[in-house]
Design a protein around this motif. Structure first.
Motif, mmCIF file in Angstrom:
data_model
loop_
_atom_site.group_PDB
_atom_site.id
_atom_site.type_symbol
_atom_site.label_atom_id
_atom_site.label_comp_id
_atom_site.label_asym_id
_atom_site.label_seq_id
_atom_site.Cartn_x
_atom_site.Cartn_y
_atom_site.Cartn_z
ATOM 1 N N ALA A 373 166.814 38.691 -79.202
ATOM 2 C CA ALA A 373 167.004 38.167 -80.499
ATOM 3 C C ALA A 373 166.114 38.747 -81.409
ATOM 4 C CB ALA A 373 167.105 36.692 -80.895
ATOM 5 N N PRO A 374 166.761 39.421 -82.391
ATOM 6 C CA PRO A 374 165.617 40.133 -83.481
ATOM 7 C C PRO A 374 164.515 39.164 -84.293
ATOM 8 C CG PRO A 374 167.752 40.051 -84.179
ATOM 9 C CD PRO A 374 167.969 39.336 -83.000
ATOM 10 N N SER A 375 164.762 37.914 -84.397
ATOM 11 C CA SER A 375 163.933 37.325 -85.182
ATOM 12 C C SER A 375 164.004 35.749 -84.571
ATOM 13 C CB SER A 375 164.482 37.218 -86.640
ATOM 14 O OG SER A 375 165.798 36.464 -86.769
ATOM 15 N N ALA A 376 163.130 34.812 -85.175
ATOM 16 C CA ALA A 376 162.896 33.715 -84.910
ATOM 17 C C ALA A 376 164.321 32.847 -85.301
ATOM 18 C CB ALA A 376 161.515 32.925 -85.483
ATOM 19 N N LYS A 377 164.908 33.378 -86.690
ATOM 20 C CA LYS A 377 165.788 32.646 -86.956
ATOM 21 C C LYS A 377 167.101 32.757 -86.208
ATOM 22 C CE LYS A 377 169.070 32.518 -90.892
ATOM 23 N NZ LYS A 377 169.365 33.047 -92.462
ATOM 24 N N GLU A 378 167.276 34.223 -85.702
ATOM 25 C CA GLU A 378 168.260 34.375 -84.853
ATOM 26 C C GLU A 378 168.285 33.734 -83.438
ATOM 27 O OE1 GLU A 378 170.908 36.458 -85.527
ATOM 28 O OE2 GLU A 378 170.478 36.993 -87.268
ATOM 29 N N ALA A 379 166.970 33.850 -82.949
ATOM 30 C CA ALA A 379 166.822 33.229 -81.776
ATOM 31 C C ALA A 379 167.069 31.628 -81.664
ATOM 32 C CB ALA A 379 165.219 33.262 -81.301
ATOM 33 N N ILE A 380 166.681 30.919 -82.796
ATOM 34 C CA ILE A 380 167.049 29.556 -82.815
ATOM 35 C C ILE A 380 168.723 29.294 -82.981
ATOM 36 C CG2 ILE A 380 166.704 27.394 -84.123
ATOM 37 C CD1 ILE A 380 163.912 28.248 -84.594
ATOM 38 N N ILE A 381 169.160 30.096 -83.725
ATOM 39 C CA ILE A 381 170.651 29.969 -83.924
ATOM 40 C C ILE A 381 171.386 30.263 -82.743
ATOM 41 C CG2 ILE A 381 172.603 30.949 -85.055
ATOM 42 C CD1 ILE A 381 170.395 31.121 -87.795
ATOM 43 N N SER A 382 170.932 31.429 -82.158
ATOM 44 C CA SER A 382 171.907 32.042 -81.068
ATOM 45 C C SER A 382 171.550 31.535 -79.496
ATOM 46 C CB SER A 382 172.010 33.428 -80.966
ATOM 47 O OG SER A 382 170.729 34.028 -80.767
ATOM 48 N N GLN A 383 170.180 30.990 -79.610
ATOM 49 C CA GLN A 383 169.919 30.339 -78.235
ATOM 50 C C GLN A 383 170.087 31.481 -77.003
ATOM 51 O OE1 GLN A 383 168.816 26.826 -77.589
ATOM 52 N NE2 GLN A 383 168.120 27.348 -79.690
ATOM 53 N N PRO A 384 169.357 32.739 -76.931
ATOM 54 C CA PRO A 384 169.679 33.496 -76.101
ATOM 55 C C PRO A 384 169.156 33.077 -74.561
ATOM 56 C CG PRO A 384 167.780 34.210 -77.178
ATOM 57 C CD PRO A 384 168.439 32.983 -78.016
ATOM 58 N N ARG A 385 170.101 33.298 -73.774
ATOM 59 C CA ARG A 385 169.984 32.767 -72.405
ATOM 60 C C ARG A 385 168.811 33.982 -71.819
ATOM 61 N NH1 ARG A 385 171.014 29.362 -68.147
ATOM 62 N NH2 ARG A 385 171.101 30.909 -66.544
ATOM 63 N N LYS A 386 168.992 35.322 -72.080
ATOM 64 C CA LYS A 386 168.406 36.317 -71.843
ATOM 65 C C LYS A 386 167.018 36.203 -72.311
ATOM 66 C CE LYS A 386 170.452 40.641 -71.147
ATOM 67 N NZ LYS A 386 171.196 41.956 -71.455
ATOM 68 N N ARG A 387 166.121 36.056 -71.571
ATOM 69 C CA ARG A 387 164.545 35.850 -71.817
ATOM 70 C C ARG A 387 164.025 36.364 -70.528
ATOM 71 N NH1 ARG A 387 164.848 29.404 -73.513
ATOM 72 N NH2 ARG A 387 166.905 29.634 -74.578
ATOM 73 N N THR A 388 162.655 37.018 -70.990
ATOM 74 C CA THR A 388 161.919 37.452 -69.846
ATOM 75 C C THR A 388 160.553 36.671 -70.133
ATOM 76 O OG1 THR A 388 162.624 39.809 -69.824
ATOM 77 C CG2 THR A 388 160.591 39.439 -68.796
ATOM 78 N N VAL A 389 160.261 36.067 -69.211
ATOM 79 C CA VAL A 389 159.056 35.126 -69.079
ATOM 80 C C VAL A 389 157.821 35.674 -68.561
ATOM 81 C CG1 VAL A 389 158.140 32.637 -68.963
ATOM 82 C CG2 VAL A 389 160.669 33.213 -69.332
ATOM 83 N N LEU A 390 156.799 35.711 -68.957
ATOM 84 C CA LEU A 390 155.503 36.155 -68.490
ATOM 85 C C LEU A 390 154.375 35.123 -68.507
ATOM 86 C CD1 LEU A 390 156.808 38.879 -69.602
ATOM 87 C CD2 LEU A 390 154.538 39.894 -69.155
ATOM 88 N N HIS A 391 153.767 34.831 -67.348
ATOM 89 C CA HIS A 391 152.697 33.881 -67.318
ATOM 90 C C HIS A 391 151.383 34.698 -66.505
ATOM 91 C CE1 HIS A 391 151.079 30.017 -67.788
ATOM 92 N NE2 HIS A 391 150.339 30.285 -66.724
#
Ligand SMILES: [Zn+2]
Length: 403
Positions: A373-391
């Motif tokens: 998602a291009p921004s925090a606003k878009e991420a919260i609204i669109s709830q993308p399942r596509k995420r890459t998580v690094l730890h």
């Protein structure tokens, strides 16, 4: 930075800047810049994507999670009975394993969704004594490299010896407090502050989780925080009664809270489900005065609280989902307001958890989430399942699947 381990190319870094490269080496952010040279193996395309530091779940109850799968959870009055019936079904000697098995499911959801740290309340009760503390100790080791796990241990007179042994062994991260569930709430608050002093530990308290117009516990915690010079080391969860008192008293409490340096955690999804049940229309929302706290400069976080247990049948251990719910409850919808909600599930809870090396800056831990998602606003609204998580600089989950 040619000899780094991983590079994220041209991502939009939350609260930092757009189109930046992030080089990761030895588990930390080594460099942030433009067009960084890279000859390593793992390069992630961040174009048009938002890079945030990991989500931080700073108030949940892993030991109770998933205990309401066989029964409906209609209201608060029946919750305790449901929990008791669940415990009665566990074979003797199996409680630690049972807590661990349920906690694992939630922790795996948290990792997959992008959480880098989880702070959980650790219940001490006659039915299981210190079993939850034991389970957490083992889970901390098990999840090392995937997320940081911290516990908030309850002091109980019947287990005073065990509590003190755990404190001396450095096994307690935070001391819990549930004053309203004790016969003398003020004495209970005094007791946890004296324990905090004795062992040099921070506090995390459930405060005024009720509808009645009485914020005496919150006012006492403010007073004790100042008296014990514990600015930045005391967190109050819930504080729902603040909605029921008049604006003048609430304003005074909010300003004093800011002065005392107390962190607040709002738990909208649980509070909305449980609070205001005896109200007739208009039914109160049961969520603390987040807007006023933020305007006064108080560090406010949002978190999941109970996950599929007798107190709340919902919850997926996904802070982005909690952010969406929080935004709707707070009536926050602008770009700036949604950026604030994103902070309430990332950098703000990192502060109440006293996390070291958290953030999007050179030298910080590479605990990161790349959101489609291009921004925090878009991420919260669109709830993308596509995420890459690094730890710790390693990819631990991709698009909801653990690696
Ligand atoms: Zn709670």
């Amino acid at each position: 930075m040619e000899n780094c381990d991983l590079l994220i190319r041209k991502a939009d870094l939350f609260d930092v800047g757009d189109g930046l490269d992030v080089a990761v080496k030895d588990g930390r952010i080594a460099q942030i810049g433009r067009d960084l040279p890279f000859h390593g193996e793992t390069e992630l395309d961040g174009a048009g994507k938002l890079l945030i530091p990991g989500f931080v779940e700073s108030h949940t109850h892993l030991d109770k999670a998933l205990t309401a799968v066989d029964e409906d959870t209609p209201n608060l009055e029946e919750a305790f009975g449901i929990f008791e019936r669940y415990l009665a079904k566990i074979p003797e000697g199996g409680i630690v394993e049972d807590i661990k098995a349920r906690s694992r499911k939630v922790l795996d959801w948290e990792v997959a969704a992008g959480s880098c740290a989880v702070k959980t309340h650790v219940l001490v009760c006659p039915q299981w004594g210190m079993a939850s503390h034991q389970a957490l100790k083992e889970l901390k080791e098990e999840y090392r490299g995937k997320l940081e796990l911290r516990g908030i241990l309850q002091w109980d007179e019947a287990y005073d010896k065990e509590f003190r042994a755990a404190a001396r062994a450095g096994e307690i991260d935070f001391i819990a407090g549930y004053p309203l569930f004790t016969p003398d709430p003020m004495a209970d608050i005094d007791k946890v502050f004296s324990l905090a002093d004795e062992y040099g530990l921070p506090l995390d308290l459930h405060i005024d989780e009720r509808d009645a117009a009485n914020i005496d516990c919150f006012l006492r915690v403010i007073e004790k925080t100042k008296e014990h010079h514990m600015a930045g080391r005391v967190t109050c969860g819930h504080v729902t009664a603040l909605c029921a008192v008049d604006d003048e008293l609430a304003h005074r409490a909010v300003m004093e809270c800011a002065e005392a340096g107390i962190h607040i955690i709002t738990l909208p999804s649980c509070n909305m489900y449980l609070m205001g049940r005896k109200d007739h229309q208009p039914i109160r929302r049961g969520v603390t005065r987040v807007d006023e706290f933020l305007k006064a400069g108080v560090n406010v976080s949002a978190s999941s609280d109970n996950i599929r247990d007798p107190y709340r049948p919902f919850g997926n251990g996904d802070l982005l989902e909690e952010a969406l719910f929080t935004a709707q409850v707070l009536q926050y919808g602008t770009r700036d307001q949604l950026a604030e909600v994103m902070r309430m599930v990332t950098s703000r809870p990192a502060k109440n958890m006293l996390l070291e090396g958290y953030g999007l800056a050179e030298g910080c831990k590479a605990d990161l989430v790349l959101l489609d998602a291009p921004s925090a606003k878009e991420a919260i609204i669109s709830q993308p399942r596509k995420r890459t998580v690094l730890h710790g600089g390693k990819i631990v989950a991709r698009d909801g699947v653990l690696m």
